[in-house]
Design an enzyme around this catalytic site. Structure first.
Site, short mmCIF file in Angstrom:
data_model
loop_
_atom_site.label_atom_id
_atom_site.label_comp_id
_atom_site.label_asym_id
_atom_site.label_seq_id
_atom_site.Cartn_x
_atom_site.Cartn_y
_atom_site.Cartn_z
N SER A 129 36.13 8.22 5.51
CA SER A 129 37.20 9.16 5.03
C SER A 129 38.24 9.31 6.08
O SER A 129 37.99 8.81 7.16
CB SER A 129 36.80 10.29 4.48
OG SER A 129 36.24 11.04 5.58
N LYS A 130 39.36 10.15 5.77
CA LYS A 130 40.20 10.47 6.82
C LYS A 130 39.69 11.01 7.77
O LYS A 130 40.19 10.79 8.93
CB LYS A 130 41.42 11.33 6.11
CG LYS A 130 42.18 10.57 5.28
CD LYS A 130 43.52 11.19 5.11
CE LYS A 130 44.51 10.55 4.26
NZ LYS A 130 44.81 11.10 2.89
N ARG A 131 38.77 11.98 7.70
CA ARG A 131 38.15 12.53 8.88
C ARG A 131 37.30 11.61 9.83
O ARG A 131 37.38 11.85 10.95
CB ARG A 131 36.84 13.41 8.31
CG ARG A 131 35.73 13.95 8.92
CD ARG A 131 35.07 14.98 7.82
NE ARG A 131 34.47 14.20 7.00
CZ ARG A 131 33.01 13.56 7.25
NH1 ARG A 131 32.51 14.03 8.39
NH2 ARG A 131 32.57 13.01 6.18
N HIS A 132 37.24 10.36 9.59
CA HIS A 132 36.64 9.41 10.53
C HIS A 132 37.74 8.66 10.96
O HIS A 132 37.89 7.64 11.86
CB HIS A 132 35.70 8.44 9.90
CG HIS A 132 34.36 9.00 9.23
ND1 HIS A 132 34.41 9.00 7.65
CD2 HIS A 132 33.43 9.64 9.65
CE1 HIS A 132 33.31 9.56 7.41
NE2 HIS A 132 32.64 10.13 8.60
N GLY A 133 39.11 9.00 10.69
CA GLY A 133 40.22 8.16 11.28
C GLY A 133 40.70 7.18 10.30
O GLY A 133 41.42 6.25 10.89
#
Ligand code: GLU
Length: 478
Positions: free
Chosen positions: A252-256
């Protein structure tokens, strides 16, 4: 061989989608095949031209050349599903399936279907679409159509079958169709469903191999049933493992996992990015990790695609980018660097001759991992005097450190040091003369010259600054 990349332009191009594009492209190149871009913009509400542009930008940046596509043309166009809707491509095929009895008009409303689902829940059985409308007589159908009742066209799923196929990555996969509902081919708004459009178009575009994410495996029985009903040859399929974050959850976005163009803008090299992306779910036969585009094309094969999830690790990507940056010539690195510094900073740099600018860039080459960081590394060379004074004003130098500065300056005056090596040699003399280790000598000189405790090679710094600047800065510190 004909391969395709079929993104939906409902968002920016991201890692998972681009990885599918790359694997299709590599497979096409490895087999001298054709790489087709098809824009799946059947969702007219969510599709947007800006996302199509973003998809094109990402593909172009990575160097994935398109043989046939919306902008490139080709013999199998149009390559945008919205245009194919207008041309009646899907209506024609839906009509064929209605005529042959494989499809039927379904007049059930969303509320009717909701009720069926609720009743299944109450009975504790899995919901399967009731197929009620398929029993309507021709007269009733014509009447409902004449009345203008909304309808979908549904495919009568072969519910007494087990459908099997050989996945190019995962081997044989079987599906029991008894629990599969009749699915929508044409929605009530006249647009085709994904499963229908993808089959119609892969067949019409003579696609021979489909490589895509494993989230599409569940669509296989529907798509294979459609090929059979339409008497069309199915392509071969290979499903790629999911891409996960370092914590093994869905990426997800959280992982870049932001837009691909963000990576470009942050100063990742497309060669490094391609290399890293290719290793997300595939590995070469051997230990080598750094592979050029040509190496990848030569070595790529579907039998080395992994079955288990691939972890996307920004740190590893960053490390790999650094490896590619280290391999560049100073001239190449310099011209890249100039694209990533602000206009103001570039002007500051231009105040020095080109040799000096190259020297500074060469001195940071081993430390730099992404180009957008470059400013942090180059500041020490090109900052204004006031910025330097701000940093140095609170530094305190001990008597021993002052002696180092003094000794160095005396030697400097008598020397004709010019290059990084010359200055490093001069520092060695200071060490010997004062009988001190490198750390004890380098630290005060670095501090006095730059106001910082760490940074690029001290010899490179000394070679960069004019001797008068060095003398002034060091003198002012003791
Ligand atoms: N438009 C579909 C997607 O982006 C294509 C899937 C496929 O390759 O069949 O998921």
């Amino acid at each position: 061989m004909r391969l395709r990349f079929a993104p939906s332009p409902t968002g920016n191009l991201h890692i998972g989608t681009l990885r599918a594009a790359l694997f299709n492209w590599l497979f096409a190149k490895a087999n001298k095949g054709t790489f087709v871009l098809r824009i799946e913009d059947t969702d007219l509400e969510r599709s947007d031209a800006q996302y199509e542009t973003n998809i094109y930008d990402g593909l172009e940046w990575l160097g994935l050349t398109i043989d046939e596509g919306p902008n490139e043309g080709g013999d199998y166009g149009s390559y945008r599903q919205s245009e194919r809707i207008k041309a009646g491509v899907y209506d024609d095929m839906a009509k064929k399936l209605l005529d042959s009895g494989y499809a039927y008009y379904c007049f059930l409303t969303p509320e009717d279907i909701e009720k069926e689902k609720e009743s299944a829940i109450k009975k504790g059985i899995p919901y399967v679409h009731s197929r009620r409308s398929s029993e309507m007589t021709d007269t009733d159908i014509q009447a409902a159509l004449a009345e203008g009742k909304p309808y979908a066209i549904r495919f009568k799923m072969m519910d007494d079958r087990v459908i099997t196929f050989m996945d190019l990555v995962r081997g044989e996969i079987r599906f029991d169709c008894s629990l599969l509902s009749d699915f929508v081919l044409m929605k009530s708004d006249g647009t085709p469903s994904y499963n229908f459009a993808v089959v119609v178009d892969d067949a019409a575009m003579a696609i021979t191999h489909v490589i895509r994410g494993e989230d599409h495996i569940s669509n296989m029985p529907r798509q294979l049933a459609l090929y059979e009903a339409l008497s069309l040859p199915a392509p071969q399929f290979g499903h790629l493992p999911m891409i996960l974050g370092p914590d093994k959850s869905k990426l997800s976005k959280r992982h870049g996992a932001t837009a691909i163009t963000d990576y470009r803008d942050r100063g990742f090299l497309s060669e490094a990015f391609m290399n890293y992306l290719a290793l997300l779910g595939w590995s070469p036969d051997g230990e080598q990790e750094l592979l050029s585009c040509d190496d990848l094309i030569k070595q790529f094969s579907l039998d080395r695609v992994h079955k288990s999830g691939a972890v996307f690790d920004v740190q590893k990507l960053t490390w790999m980018n650094g490896q590619y940056l280290r391999k560049l010539s100073v001239e190449a690195l310099y011209s890249l660097v100039m694209r990533y510094v602000s206009a103001d900073f570039s002007q500051l740099m231009q105040g020095y001759d080109l040799k000096k600018q190259h020297l500074a860039v060469a001195a940071i080459q081993d430390n730099l991992d992404v180009l957008s960081d470059v400013r942090n590394y180059l500041d020490v060379f090109f900052e204004s005097d006031s910025a330097y004074l701000d940093l140095v004003k609170d530094q305190v130098f001990s008597a021993d450190q002052c002696l180092v500065l003094k000794t160095f300056l005396e030697l400097l005056e008598q020397s004709a040091a010019d290059s990084m090596d010359d200055y490093n040699a001069l520092l060695d003399v200071v060490c010997k003369k004062l009988d001190l280790g490198k750390g004890k000598v380098f630290k005060p000189i670095r501090l006095a010259l730059t106001g910082r405790g760490s940074g690029p090679n001290i010899g490179a710094l000394l070679a960069f600054f004019e001797d008068e600047v060095i003398s002034k800065r060091l003198n002012d510190c003791y």
